[in-house]
Motif scaffolding. Sequence first.
Motif, PDB file in Angstrom:
ATOM      1  N   ALA A  36       1.881   9.178   6.360  1.00 14.58           N
ATOM      2  CA  ALA A  36       3.249   9.279   5.841  1.00 14.58           C
ATOM      3  C   ALA A  36       4.035   8.027   6.191  1.00 14.58           C
ATOM      4  O   ALA A  36       3.823   7.411   7.240  1.00 14.58           O
ATOM      5  CB  ALA A  36       3.947  10.516   6.390  1.00 14.58           C
ATOM      6  N   SER A  37       4.952   7.662   5.293  1.00 20.57           N
ATOM      7  CA  SER A  37       5.797   6.488   5.520  1.00 20.57           C
ATOM      8  C   SER A  37       7.215   6.764   5.055  1.00 20.57           C
ATOM      9  O   SER A  37       7.453   7.635   4.216  1.00 20.57           O
ATOM     10  CB  SER A  37       5.250   5.259   4.781  1.00 20.57           C
ATOM     11  OG  SER A  37       5.423   5.401   3.370  1.00 20.57           O
ATOM     12  N   VAL A  38       8.151   6.024   5.616  1.00 18.41           N
ATOM     13  CA  VAL A  38       9.520   5.971   5.109  1.00 18.41           C
ATOM     14  C   VAL A  38       9.832   4.511   4.833  1.00 18.41           C
ATOM     15  O   VAL A  38       9.257   3.604   5.446  1.00 18.41           O
ATOM     16  CB  VAL A  38      10.531   6.562   6.113  1.00 18.41           C
ATOM     17  CG1 VAL A  38      10.304   8.047   6.293  1.00 18.41           C
ATOM     18  CG2 VAL A  38      10.462   5.841   7.446  1.00 18.41           C
ATOM     19  N   ASP A  91      24.511  -6.324 -10.441  1.00 21.03           N
ATOM     20  CA  ASP A  91      24.378  -4.954  -9.957  1.00 21.03           C
ATOM     21  C   ASP A  91      23.411  -4.919  -8.775  1.00 21.03           C
ATOM     22  O   ASP A  91      22.373  -5.592  -8.787  1.00 21.03           O
ATOM     23  CB  ASP A  91      23.858  -4.055 -11.078  1.00 21.03           C
ATOM     24  CG  ASP A  91      23.808  -2.596 -10.668  1.00 21.03           C
ATOM     25  OD1 ASP A  91      24.787  -2.109 -10.087  1.00 21.03           O
ATOM     26  OD2 ASP A  91      22.776  -1.944 -10.931  1.00 21.03           O
ATOM     27  N   THR A  92      23.757  -4.141  -7.760  1.00 20.25           N
ATOM     28  CA  THR A  92      22.901  -3.955  -6.588  1.00 20.25           C
ATOM     29  C   THR A  92      22.693  -2.469  -6.364  1.00 20.25           C
ATOM     30  O   THR A  92      23.654  -1.700  -6.330  1.00 20.25           O
ATOM     31  CB  THR A  92      23.531  -4.585  -5.331  1.00 20.25           C
ATOM     32  OG1 THR A  92      23.747  -5.984  -5.551  1.00 20.25           O
ATOM     33  CG2 THR A  92      22.624  -4.408  -4.126  1.00 20.25           C
ATOM     34  N   VAL A  93      21.424  -2.065  -6.229  1.00 22.89           N
ATOM     35  CA  VAL A  93      21.089  -0.658  -6.007  1.00 22.89           C
ATOM     36  C   VAL A  93      20.223  -0.561  -4.756  1.00 22.89           C
ATOM     37  O   VAL A  93      19.238  -1.285  -4.615  1.00 22.89           O
ATOM     38  CB  VAL A  93      20.339  -0.043  -7.203  1.00 22.89           C
ATOM     39  CG1 VAL A  93      20.020   1.426  -6.932  1.00 22.89           C
ATOM     40  CG2 VAL A  93      21.158  -0.185  -8.475  1.00 22.89           C
ATOM     41  N   VAL A  94      20.587   0.341  -3.847  1.00 22.40           N
ATOM     42  CA  VAL A  94      19.839   0.567  -2.609  1.00 22.40           C
ATOM     43  C   VAL A  94      19.110   1.902  -2.712  1.00 22.40           C
ATOM     44  O   VAL A  94      19.705   2.924  -3.080  1.00 22.40           O
ATOM     45  CB  VAL A  94      20.781   0.577  -1.386  1.00 22.40           C
ATOM     46  CG1 VAL A  94      19.999   0.856  -0.103  1.00 22.40           C
ATOM     47  CG2 VAL A  94      21.523  -0.755  -1.279  1.00 22.40           C
ATOM     48  N   TRP A  95      17.807   1.893  -2.408  1.00 24.40           N
ATOM     49  CA  TRP A  95      16.981   3.083  -2.453  1.00 24.40           C
ATOM     50  C   TRP A  95      16.426   3.417  -1.079  1.00 24.40           C
ATOM     51  O   TRP A  95      16.062   2.518  -0.312  1.00 24.40           O
ATOM     52  CB  TRP A  95      15.785   2.872  -3.399  1.00 24.40           C
ATOM     53  CG  TRP A  95      16.118   2.717  -4.833  1.00 24.40           C
ATOM     54  CD1 TRP A  95      16.519   1.583  -5.482  1.00 24.40           C
ATOM     55  CD2 TRP A  95      16.051   3.741  -5.834  1.00 24.40           C
ATOM     56  NE1 TRP A  95      16.714   1.837  -6.826  1.00 24.40           N
ATOM     57  CE2 TRP A  95      16.437   3.151  -7.068  1.00 24.40           C
ATOM     58  CE3 TRP A  95      15.708   5.090  -5.812  1.00 24.40           C
ATOM     59  CZ2 TRP A  95      16.476   3.863  -8.248  1.00 24.40           C
ATOM     60  CZ3 TRP A  95      15.742   5.813  -6.987  1.00 24.40           C
ATOM     61  CH2 TRP A  95      16.122   5.206  -8.203  1.00 24.40           C
ATOM     62  N   LEU A  96      16.313   4.711  -0.779  1.00 25.34           N
ATOM     63  CA  LEU A  96      15.577   5.195   0.374  1.00 25.34           C
ATOM     64  C   LEU A  96      14.363   5.953  -0.138  1.00 25.34           C
ATOM     65  O   LEU A  96      14.435   6.647  -1.165  1.00 25.34           O
ATOM     66  CB  LEU A  96      16.447   6.132   1.225  1.00 25.34           C
ATOM     67  CG  LEU A  96      17.699   5.508   1.845  1.00 25.34           C
ATOM     68  CD1 LEU A  96      18.479   6.555   2.628  1.00 25.34           C
ATOM     69  CD2 LEU A  96      17.339   4.313   2.751  1.00 25.34           C
ATOM     70  N   GLN A  97      13.241   5.807   0.571  1.00 26.76           N
ATOM     71  CA  GLN A  97      11.978   6.358   0.072  1.00 26.76           C
ATOM     72  C   GLN A  97      11.216   7.086   1.175  1.00 26.76           C
ATOM     73  O   GLN A  97      11.321   6.748   2.356  1.00 26.76           O
ATOM     74  CB  GLN A  97      11.097   5.227  -0.470  1.00 26.76           C
ATOM     75  CG  GLN A  97      11.727   4.408  -1.572  1.00 26.76           C
ATOM     76  CD  GLN A  97      10.929   3.153  -1.881  1.00 26.76           C
ATOM     77  OE1 GLN A  97      10.634   2.354  -0.999  1.00 26.76           O
ATOM     78  NE2 GLN A  97      10.554   2.988  -3.149  1.00 26.76           N
ATOM     79  N   ILE A 128       7.630   1.781   6.729  1.00 25.47           N
ATOM     80  CA  ILE A 128       7.191   2.021   8.098  1.00 25.47           C
ATOM     81  C   ILE A 128       6.311   3.270   8.113  1.00 25.47           C
ATOM     82  O   ILE A 128       6.704   4.319   7.599  1.00 25.47           O
ATOM     83  CB  ILE A 128       8.393   2.235   9.044  1.00 25.47           C
ATOM     84  CG1 ILE A 128       9.261   0.974   9.090  1.00 25.47           C
ATOM     85  CG2 ILE A 128       7.933   2.610  10.449  1.00 25.47           C
ATOM     86  CD1 ILE A 128      10.553   1.154   9.869  1.00 25.47           C
ATOM     87  N   MET A 129       5.115   3.146   8.678  1.00 24.75           N
ATOM     88  CA  MET A 129       4.221   4.294   8.799  1.00 24.75           C
ATOM     89  C   MET A 129       4.689   5.156   9.970  1.00 24.75           C
ATOM     90  O   MET A 129       4.652   4.735  11.128  1.00 24.75           O
ATOM     91  CB  MET A 129       2.784   3.832   9.017  1.00 24.75           C
ATOM     92  CG  MET A 129       2.220   2.990   7.887  1.00 24.75           C
ATOM     93  SD  MET A 129       2.186   3.840   6.275  1.00 24.75           S
ATOM     94  CE  MET A 129       1.082   5.215   6.639  1.00 24.75           C
ATOM     95  N   VAL A 130       5.149   6.362   9.678  1.00 27.40           N
ATOM     96  CA  VAL A 130       5.605   7.258  10.735  1.00 27.40           C
ATOM     97  C   VAL A 130       4.463   8.117  11.270  1.00 27.40           C
ATOM     98  O   VAL A 130       4.524   8.614  12.393  1.00 27.40           O
ATOM     99  CB  VAL A 130       6.770   8.145  10.240  1.00 27.40           C
ATOM    100  CG1 VAL A 130       8.000   7.296   9.976  1.00 27.40           C
ATOM    101  CG2 VAL A 130       6.375   8.918   8.981  1.00 27.40           C
TER     102      VAL A 130
END
Length: 231
Positions: free
Chosen positions: A200-202, A220-226, A194-196
Amino acid sequence: MNKAMIVTLLTLSANAAFANDKIEEEINYGDPTASFSTVGLSASENTTQLNGMAGFGKNIFSLDLARDNKSGDLNYRGRYFHVTDGLGYSVDVLGDKDSTTALAGAIYKMQLNDNISIFPMASLGYTSGNKSNVPDIELASNDKQQQEGSTLGQLGIYAMYAFDNGNWLYANPKSTYHVRHNEFINQIEMGGGIMVTDYASVGAKVEYTAENKNLRLQADTVVWLQGNVYF
């Protein structure tokens, strides 16, 4: 130079500037073939990663440096990517203190409409060391075959929906074939951004690796925040 010529030149210059601005606005940062520059930070439960990319027209360079939050171990991924009209190729090197993997491949952009793009991908490479690094999995320590390395083949597809406001969603299923073990490792990555602001984006992504009993690989499951800034 008469007034008519001056007015014409000014009009052409204004149109060119507007066209350039429009091209910049049309760049979607979820497009894996788009050329732009960015720095960012990604974090999962166990890993923190610094991301960087520099785009120079048709040539794109990226580097990811990651640290295990518990052990402090580092790993990296460096990539060179060359894009042409719809077609691109890349050289990819990734590894850690125990292993190194190199891949070379191609990607093709299929624009279905203004919002939906499909990118078929194919790569060949080789992995060596005490664990297989494509994807990031560790085999049993008593498996002598994997210590000798393996040729790799990888097929995947990246599907993206680009919103008109610059946001994006994507899905990237892929399968990696380990020649020495005669086994496939199947993965899928899904996420979006999402362009904030204009620069810049998150975002977030989920990486899932399917179980492979022969390689002693658990699901295996991995969750990332960016977060990224662009310039």
